[in-house]
Structure formats: structure tokens, C-alpha cells
Design a protein around this motif. Structure first.
Motif, PDB file in Angstrom:
ATOM      1  N   PRO A  19      -8.002 -16.380   2.966  1.00 40.38           N
ATOM      2  CA  PRO A  19      -8.248 -15.327   2.363  1.00 40.38           C
ATOM      3  C   PRO A  19      -8.841 -15.509   0.907  1.00 40.38           C
ATOM      4  O   PRO A  19      -8.565 -16.534   0.242  1.00 40.38           O
ATOM      5  N   ARG A  58      -0.798 -13.715   9.719  1.00 43.18           N
ATOM      6  CA  ARG A  58      -2.239 -13.499   9.226  1.00 43.18           C
ATOM      7  C   ARG A  58      -2.740 -12.347   9.942  1.00 43.18           C
ATOM      8  O   ARG A  58      -3.072 -12.347  10.976  1.00 43.18           O
ATOM      9  N   ARG A  78       2.997  -8.655   7.117  1.00 44.60           N
ATOM     10  CA  ARG A  78       2.845  -9.889   6.144  1.00 44.60           C
ATOM     11  C   ARG A  78       4.161 -10.202   5.549  1.00 44.60           C
ATOM     12  O   ARG A  78       4.261 -11.540   5.220  1.00 44.60           O
ATOM     13  N   ALA A  87      -5.664 -10.269   8.936  1.00 43.69           N
ATOM     14  CA  ALA A  87      -7.076  -9.993   8.195  1.00 43.69           C
ATOM     15  C   ALA A  87      -7.951  -9.233   9.126  1.00 43.69           C
ATOM     16  O   ALA A  87      -8.029  -9.535  10.175  1.00 43.69           O
ATOM     17  N   PRO A  88      -8.730  -8.130   8.729  1.00 44.89           N
ATOM     18  CA  PRO A  88      -9.425  -7.566   9.586  1.00 44.89           C
ATOM     19  C   PRO A  88     -10.767  -8.083   9.853  1.00 44.89           C
ATOM     20  O   PRO A  88     -11.092  -9.054   9.104  1.00 44.89           O
ATOM     21  N   ALA A 143     -13.294  -3.020   4.387  1.00 46.65           N
ATOM     22  CA  ALA A 143     -12.591  -4.072   3.491  1.00 46.65           C
ATOM     23  C   ALA A 143     -13.159  -4.220   2.078  1.00 46.65           C
ATOM     24  O   ALA A 143     -12.661  -4.433   1.102  1.00 46.65           O
ATOM     25  N   VAL A 201     -11.286  -8.950  -1.930  1.00 46.24           N
ATOM     26  CA  VAL A 201      -9.868  -9.484  -1.556  1.00 46.24           C
ATOM     27  C   VAL A 201      -9.464  -8.809  -0.243  1.00 46.24           C
ATOM     28  O   VAL A 201      -9.642  -7.805  -0.140  1.00 46.24           O
ATOM     29  N   GLY A 202      -8.530  -9.528   0.627  1.00 49.23           N
ATOM     30  CA  GLY A 202      -8.209  -8.817   1.761  1.00 49.23           C
ATOM     31  C   GLY A 202      -8.950  -9.337   3.058  1.00 49.23           C
ATOM     32  O   GLY A 202      -8.304  -9.110   4.090  1.00 49.23           O
ATOM     33  N   ILE A 203      -9.836  -9.932   2.774  1.00 48.92           N
ATOM     34  CA  ILE A 203     -10.620 -10.772   4.047  1.00 48.92           C
ATOM     35  C   ILE A 203     -10.739 -12.107   3.618  1.00 48.92           C
ATOM     36  O   ILE A 203     -10.880 -12.637   2.594  1.00 48.92           O
ATOM     37  N   THR A 204     -11.296 -12.650   4.689  1.00 48.47           N
ATOM     38  CA  THR A 204     -11.485 -14.202   4.385  1.00 48.47           C
ATOM     39  C   THR A 204     -12.728 -14.575   3.620  1.00 48.47           C
ATOM     40  O   THR A 204     -13.718 -13.675   3.559  1.00 48.47           O
ATOM     41  N   ARG A 244      -2.877  -3.576   7.275  1.00 52.38           N
ATOM     42  CA  ARG A 244      -4.347  -4.303   7.214  1.00 52.38           C
ATOM     43  C   ARG A 244      -4.921  -4.278   8.709  1.00 52.38           C
ATOM     44  O   ARG A 244      -5.974  -4.575   8.910  1.00 52.38           O
ATOM     45  N   ARG A 299     -13.073  -1.104   0.099  1.00 50.40           N
ATOM     46  CA  ARG A 299     -11.570  -0.953  -0.448  1.00 50.40           C
ATOM     47  C   ARG A 299     -11.278  -2.262  -1.629  1.00 50.40           C
ATOM     48  O   ARG A 299     -10.548  -1.780  -2.720  1.00 50.40           O
ATOM     49  N   ALA A 300     -11.852  -3.113  -1.530  1.00 51.96           N
ATOM     50  CA  ALA A 300     -11.447  -4.265  -2.362  1.00 51.96           C
ATOM     51  C   ALA A 300     -12.349  -4.132  -3.832  1.00 51.96           C
ATOM     52  O   ALA A 300     -11.763  -4.179  -4.734  1.00 51.96           O
ATOM     53  N   ASP A 306     -11.650 -19.903   6.446  1.00 56.42           N
ATOM     54  CA  ASP A 306     -11.062 -18.938   7.048  1.00 56.42           C
ATOM     55  C   ASP A 306      -9.689 -18.697   6.196  1.00 56.42           C
ATOM     56  O   ASP A 306      -9.012 -17.955   6.393  1.00 56.42           O
TER      57      ASP A 306
END
Lengths: 291, 241, 315
Positions: B134, C308, C303, C310-311, C185, B93-96, C254, C188-189, B132
């Protein structure tokens, strides 16, 4: 001469350990058992010290004052947990960064409020026994250290009995290991945790009174105790009350020896060094189970 | 020519007092389609965790393509060509969605055109339109597809599919099976763990049944299906598919 | 291409910064600007490990102070020029990050945070016992007589800090969009899933801790020239730890834009407030802001306003 120096250093260290034990027991519950990183705990100890000082000025014995403010701290602890719960756990976000930061913010706000209300000067407590020492041969034990040590033993014993003999205590330990067991006892996890926080705060109140008996206090002393209390809890093996007592004695002993033989200015670093060593060698602590 | 791609020897894993895996020994041939069945709690996923390096077994060894990988951390095993999907999806989670699939491409080397490959994989599992978005916005079903896409990304030589088909429609099950068959045709060894009986019976050329940490049956799907021990274990656990 | 645009903007900013001292004569601009730029470097450095990787450093003051004292040491020992002081600070900061990481990141993230909490006290203790760098009394660092193009020492360090700010942002941006950012990422997730996907989580964490430590220490290196006098309490100030936490939190963790926004905003507010209200109240407000944000808007302003962020690069 050397013998006298060493034995006094050892004795003072052990006595100091009693104080550190009281200071750390609350964290044993919140961080050790419930895994809530309450870094504000030492600041609440300082708050307890200040409240004690205030009551002491009115004529009360510090330890008695500590007992008197304990219920208020219990309620405060429950309120603090409720705030934490509403903001994080209920929303399913017990994200470490956020919970840590929350308590960090609380600690900071509390410390600044203390500064604004009470100023930055050292405050101390007055009692008949402060200033006098018990002398046994070459050993000189100041009462201002004996009293906190005694308080440490009493609170430690009480905590151990509570966690192993009472329903609420068992519930709190159950939360740490197995939420299903809680239902048998009739408490919801949230209720158990709330009580746990209340108890932890109570120990902070008592620890604060013990602290101000042992030495004068200023608002910044909390920072040193963060290192000490977390070192004790990690050394103990998260959640172990006997471990906390042993860990506290170890830290107290190490600090006292370093102060005597190396220098007082090195003392603040001792607990941390012990913490790092523990993490490097045996992260599960003395009494803990490997994670 | 058959060669053993995976050799699991006497794996034990205990949690507290209870052994989750109690002395499992298993050889898997290269190119084989192996199915593992067994009731919940029989140790299937724990065994997989020991094979992939997520858990360290209390005793036993794991050999992959002739080399002892027992001491290797999970990421090294992934780089050697072992991929797995998780029973309960674990998205980043946190990226696409696309970035999720790119992670194994970033770290398991030698992929010529990662961007193209990502598109290709997403198309394969039907997530192209969500590329694209999340990862946290995906439905549970889509998360399972992402799991599969991520596992397939780095062209593994051994794919362990842990309940990839749970909750999928019949058509989707057929699609996933087709993908896995095609993969196997290209030489990928597939170990499948499933509760959806007809799917795993169709797919596997060999079936293993586990119960309380042990293998209680090992043979063709036909034979294992008839095994009285297996029937006993499954009585009342009939998957409705 | 966004990269080219970024590069152009960066170069323009540096050029503007180089000419600014000759155009603006009000020294206060540079004094205040230095502080904000320093916080940009600190919060950007912090965020690489904290925001991208999810490992919270509560002892940023330790790293910044370490950088400050590394500069003092190099100055006292070999009369090192500023760039060497900065380099030395980066090395020492990186090593500290690596050391703390090595000891704690193999176990659980929470221990990393605890270790950093006490780190400031420890380093403070070490410095207080070290006469060569001034111990508790403090050290006076005399500015170099020549600062070339720059009329005053303040404008000189201002520009140095500007360079560091641009570099740190460029680095954070590159990390965020690269395979490193995606790996971070992922870990972290879900660290286990990341490992299973081939991410070498421990190595990545250690490298990130080193980079983060190096950046924060670099931010401390120009301070001796800026202030002329260095003593432990200021060098290891709790405000560093607090702001390093608050700025990315407010701006957004982020993306590289978050710490930048947070630093400019919060530092601006703090400096405006310092003039009018006592520093304790200042701290109090920041504390409340911190609590407020962590409770209500944990992903920061970015946010909150729907951007948007996202890295990693779009695939």
C-alpha cells in the motif's frame, strides 16, 4: 385583506428568523469557523428545549431556564469536543466521513435517549406572555415569537462582540485562519476550539428555550432544524455572525411566505431549497469569501 | 528545428493581497532542458500550478503546442501530454504502489500494455519490490520515487519535475538525472525545479531564476550563475550539495 | 480466474434462490431475508460513492423512498410490472444522484453531505403533498395476481431482491477492480493529484453519484409489493440512512465484501433484536455501534482482522 395577510406573513417570518438565528449561531462557530461538521447541534437544541420544559414545569420562566442550563451545556460542549478531538484530530484523522458519522451517531443516540426518557408527545412551555400578542394596526405579533426574536438579537450581538472584542473570541477566529496568530494570544488551538464548542453548545441551550417558547416540541423536530441551520450557515458565508442573522431572517421570511401563500405542508422543504439555490448561485454565501 | 512547446504569457496569481506570481512570461522550446531556481516562496510551484491547471491565474494565458489551454481543467492538460511531480509527494493512499502508477495509464490513453509498463516504470525508479505494497507504507524517499514514476507513466511530452531529488543520495541523484537525460533524448521537454545546485546546473541547458514572483534572470547556467542579482538572492541560501 | 469463480457462485445463488420457495415453506424466512437483501443493495450502492469515492451520503432514505414511490407511481399510472418499476426507480434515483452531485460536488465534499442530510426531509415534504401517490395517508398497492413460478408475493419479491443484490455486488466488484475504482481511489486520496494525473474528477464523481443513487432507489422499488401499504414515514425512514452508513463502516468500506458482511451482520442483529427489544432501543444500540466503530475501527471489520482489501486489480 391581502396587505394584512402579507404584512403579517412578513413580520412573522422576520420574528421566526430571530429564532433561527439563535439556532444557527452555534453552528456558525463549529462548522463555519472551525469546519467541524457538528450535525448533532440541532439535537442539542432539542435537548435544551426539553430541559427548559422540565424547569418550566417547576415554575421557571423558559428564557430564565435557558440561561440557567447554559453553563451545563458549556461544559457538555467542551466534553463533546474533547471526545471528538481524542478520537479524530489528535490522531490526525479529520476525515470528513468519520467526523460527520461521529456526530450523526451522537445525534441519533441523543434523540433516542430523549424519546426513551420523555416520550414522543409534544411538549410545550408555559409563560405569561405565551398566547398573547402585540397588536400594531393590522400587524399581530405573538409574544411567543417576539421573545425568541429578542433572544436572537441579544445572542447575536453578544456573539459578535465576543468574537471581535475578547481574547478568546479572537483566538477562535484565528484558529480558522491562522494557527500562528493563536500563540500571540496565549491559547493553544485545542483550547480555543474546546471553548468554541462550549460556547456553541451554550447557544444551543438558549436556542432550545427560545424554541419551546415559539412552539411545542417533540424529539423529531431536530431533523427539520438540520436543514434550516445548515442552510443559514451556508447562506451566511461560513463563520460570519452578521451573515448568520441576515441568512436566518431570509429563511424565516421565505418559510413564512410559503406557509401563508402556498401551504404549511411545504414549509420543511423551504430551507433546503434555499440551501441548494445558494450552492448553485453563490456558494460563498452572502458575507463569505470565495473558497 | 526549434518550436515553442509551452508559451506562458503575463501570468499573475495573488493570494489575499500578495502576488505569488507577478507577471511571468516564458517560452519553452520543444526538447529543451529548462531549470527554474529561486528561494522558497519565489513563486516557482505556484507558476507550475498555473501551468498545469491546478490553479487558475488571475490573468495571463498558457499555450501548449500551439493551443491555448488556459481554460482547460487540469485533467485535460494531463491528457494533452503535460505531467508533473509534486514538491511534497501526494500519493494515492488506499491503493498499492503499482495501482498508483496505473492511474495515469488508465486515464491518459493509448498505452499498449499497462501492466508491463507499470513494472517497467517501477523498475526504473527502484520501487519494483514495493509494487504490491500500500502506498501509505512507503518511506518519504520512496514516495518521491513514486511521484516521478507516476509523472513518467503516461509518456508526457512535457515533464515538470518539482524538486524530485530532495533527500536523495548522490547515487540516486545521478540515477534520476540519467533517467531525465534519457527522457530528454527521446524528445521529452523537461522543466526542472531544484534546490540541489550541482544537479540542476548539470542538467539544464537554460536556467531561469525567480524571486518574489518575477523572473530575475534567464540564460545559460553559466551566465545565470554569475548574475549579481541571482547571487544576492542566494546569499545565505547555498544548498550544501 | 477469480472472475469465473464469482460468476459461478452468483449463478448458483440465483438458482438456489429460485428453488428456495418450493423447498422452504416458512414465510418468515422470506420476510426477513427480503430485508437483509434490501440492505445489501443499499449499503453496496452507498459504498460505491461513500467508500470508494469518499463522498458521504447521509440521506439514503431519500433515495430508497424515492424508489419506493417511483414504483407506486408507475403502478398507479400504468399498472407497470415489477421489472419496469425497478427500472423506473433506477432512472429517477440516478437522476437525483446526478442533480445533487451537480449542485454540490463542484464545490466541496462537505456540501454534498449536508445536502443529503436535508434531502430526506425535502422528498418527504414533496410526497406528503402529492395525493396521486397517497400523500400522508399512504397508498395501498395490490399485489399482481400472477407471480408465475413463485407461490406467494413475498417469495416473488424476495427473488427480485436477490437478483438486485447479486447484480449490485457484481457491479460494485467490477467498478472496484477497474479503472473506475482506481480513479475513485485516486480522487478520494488526493483530488488535485488525481486531476494532474489525468483523472476527470468531476465527471467521475457525478457518474458515481448517479450509479449510487440508482442502486439505492432500486432497493426501494419492490417494497410496495412486499408491504402492500406504503406511507412516507416508513418509506423515508431514518433507519435507511443509519444502516447505509453503519453497514459499510462495520464491514469495511474499501471493498465490495465490506457492505455485504456489514449488511448481513447488522441486519441479522437488528431483526433478532426487534423481536426482543423495543425499536428505539434497537436504534440506540445501532447508534452506539456506529460511534464505536467510527472511533475505534473506522476501516471496518475487514481491516481489523488483517485482510488486505485494496480496490483495483493487481498490476
Amino acid at each position: 385583506m391581502f396587505f394584512e395577510l402579507t404584512s403579517n406573513a412578513i413580520v412573522s417570518g422576520l420574528l421566526l428568523g430571530g429564532l433561527y438565528a439563535v439556532a444557527s449561531l452555534g453552528l456558525t462557530i463549529t462548522f463555519g469557523l472551525l469546519e467541524i461538521p457538528n450535525v448533532a447541534h440541532p439535537t442539542f437544541i432539542v435537548l435544551g428545549a426539553y430541559c427548559t420544559e422540565y424547569l418550566n414545569r417547576l415554575g421557571l420562566d423558559p428564557v430564565v431556564a435557558g440561561v440557567i442550563i447554559a453553563p451545563a451545556f458549556y461544559l457538555g460542549g467542551m466534553a463533546l469536543y474533547q471526545a471528538y478531538y481524542a478520537s479524530f484530530e489528535r490522531r490526525g484523522r479529520s476525515n470528513t466521513l468519520q467526523s460527520f458519522t461521529f456526530f450523526f451517531g451522537v445525534a441519533l443516540v441523543l434523540q433516542v435517549l430523549l424519546i426513551l426518557v420523555a416520550g414522543v408527545d409534544l411538549k410545550s412551555a408555559d409563560a405569561a406572555y405565551i398566547g398573547k400578542s402585540l397588536v400594531l394596526g393590522v400587524i399581530r405579533m405573538p409574544y411567543r415569537l417576539i421573545v425568541p426574536f429578542a433572544v436572537g438579537l441579544v445572542v447575536g450581538l453578544g456573539m459578535w462582540l465576543f468574537l471581535s472584542r475578547t481574547r478568546t473570541g479572537l483566538a477562535i477566529r484565528a484558529v480558522a485562519h491562522d494557527s500562528d496568530a493563536l500563540r500571540i494570544v496565549g491559547l493553544s488551538p485545542t483550547q480555543a476550539k474546546r471553548h468554541a464548542f462550549g460556547i456553541a453548545m451554550m447557544t444551543a441551550a438558549v436556542a432550545g428555550s427560545a424554541l419551546i417558547v415559539a412552539s411545542p416540541v417533540d424529539p423529531f423536530i431536530g431533523a427539520q432544524y438540520i436543514g434550516r441551520t445548515f442552510a443559514v450557515v451556508v447562506l451566511a458565508g461560513m463563520g460570519s455572525v452578521p451573515g448568520t442573522l441576515v441568512g436566518a431572517l431570509v429563511i424565516g421570511l421565505l418559510e413564512s411566505l410559503i406557509i401563508t401563500f402556498v401551504g404549511a405542508t411545504w414549509a420543511p422543504g423551504v430551507a433546503f431549497a434555499a440551501l441548494l439555490a445558494c450552492l448553485a448561485i453563490r456558494p460563498s454565501g452572502i458575507f463569505g469569501i470565495a473558497r | 528545428m526549434t518550436e515553442t512547446i509551452l508559451a506562458v504569457r503575463d501570468i499573475w496569481k495573488r493570494f489575499g493581497g500578495q502576488p505569488a506570481v507577478a507577471g511571468v512570461t516564458l517560452d519553452v522550446e520543444r526538447g529543451e532542458k529548462l531549470g527554474i531556481i529561486g528561494p522558497n516562496g519565489s513563486g516557482k510551484t505556484t507558476l507550475i500550478n498555473c501551468i498545469t491547471g491546478v490553479l487558475k491565474p488571475d490573468q495571463g494565458t498558457v499555450t501548449f503546442e500551439g493551443a491555448d489551454i488556459s481554460a482547460l481543467p487540469a485533467y485535460r492538460r494531463a491528457r494533452r501530454g503535460i505531467a508533473r511531480s509534486f514538491q511534497i509527494p501526494r500519493p494515492f493512499v488506499g491503493i498499492t504502489v503499482a495501482q498508483n502508477v496505473m492511474v495515469p495509464l488508465d486515464y491518459v490513453d493509448d498505452v499498449d500494455n499497462p501492466v508491463a509498463r507499470t513494472r517497467e516504470l517501477l523498475k526504473l525508479v527502484g520501487l519494483e519490490s514495493r509494487a504490491d505494497h500500500p502506498a501509505e507504507s512507503l518511506t518519504h524517499l520512496e514516495l518521491r520515487k513514486l511521484e516521478l514514476a507516476r509523472a513518467l507513466a503516461a509518456e508526457p511530452r512535457l515533464l515538470i519535475a518539482d524538486e524530485v531529488m530532495a533527500g536523495l543520495s548522490e547515487t540516486e541523484i545521478d540515477e534520476v538525472l540519467a533517467t531525465l537525460f534519457a527522457l530528454n533524448d527521446r524528445g521529452v521537454t523537461v522543466i526542472m525545479i531544484e534546490h540541489i545546485m550541482h544537479a540542476i546546473m548539470r542538467f539544464s541547458q537554460r536556467l531561469v531564476c525567480m524571486e518574489t514572483g518575477r523572473i530575475i534572470a534567464d540564460g545559460t547556467p553559466h551566465d545565470v550563475g554569475k548574475d549579481p542579482e541571482v547571487r544576492r538572492v542566494y546569499f545565505g541560501e547555498q544548498a550544501s550539495h | 480466474m477469480k472472475d469465473k469463480r464469482f460468476l459461478i457462485v452468483a449463478v448458483l445463488i440465483l438458482v438456489a434462490g429460485a428453488f428456495l420457495p418450493h423447498v422452504v415453506k416458512n414465510a418468515y424466512v422470506f420476510y426477513a431475508g427480503f430485508v437483509t437483501l434490501q440492505y445489501i443493495v443499499i449499503s453496496t450502492g452507498w459504498n460505491i460513492l461513500g467508500g470508494y469515492g469518499g463522498y458521504v451520503n447521509f440521506g439514503s432514505g431519500a433515495f430508497v423512498g424515492l424508489g419506493t414511490y417511483a414504483a407506486v407511481f408507475l403502478f398507479n399510472a400504468i399498472a407497470a410490472p415489477l421489472w419496469l418499476q425497478i427500472l423506473g426507480a433506477a432512472v429517477v434515483g440516478g437522476l437525483l444522484g446526478l442533480a445533487v452531485g451537480y449542485l454540490t460536488l463542484r464545490i466541496q465534499g462537505v456540501y454534498f453531505s449536508i445536502a443529503t442530510l436535508a434531502l430526506t426531509v425535502v422528498l418527504n415534504t414533496v410526497i406528503v403533498n402529492w395525493p396521486f401517490v397517497g400523500a400522508a395517508r399512504g397508498a395501498t398497492v395490490l399485489a399482481p395476481p400472477q407471480h408465475g413460478w413463485f407461490p406467494t408475493i413475498v417469495t416473488y419479491v424476495f427473488f427480485a431482491m436477490l437478483v438486485l443484490a447479486v447484480l449490485s455486488i457484481a457491479l460494485a466488484r467490477w467498478i472496484e477492480r477497474s479503472w473506475i475504482g482506481r480513479g475513485l481511489a485516486a480522487l478520494r486520496a488526493d483530488e488535485k493529484a488525481a486531476e494532474s494525473a489525468g483523472v476527470p474528477t468531476l465527471k467521475l464523481k457525478l457518474a458515481t453519484a448517479a450509479i449510487s443513487g440508482a442502486l439505492m432507489a432500486m432497493a426501494g422499488a419492490p417494497y410496495p409489493y412486499y408491504a402492500s401499504y406504503v406511507e412516507p414515514t416508513a418509506a423515508f425512514s431514518i433507519t435507511y440512512a443509519l444502516n447505509a452508513l453503519a453497514m459499510p463502516l462495520i464491514g469495511g468500506t474499501r471493498s465490495w465484501v465490506g457492505p455485504l458482511i456489514g449488511a448481513i451482520l447488522l441486519s441479522g442483529i437488528e431483526q433478532a433484536a426487534t423481536v426482543t427489544i423495543p425499536s428505539e432501543v434497537n436504534l440506540l444500540i445501532v447508534g452506539f455501534v456506529l460511534i464505536g466503530f467510527v472511533v475505534a475501527a473506522p476501516d471496518g471489520l475487514l481491516r481489523l482482522f488483517g485482510r488486505r482489501s485494496a480496490p483495483g486489480r493487481r498490476a
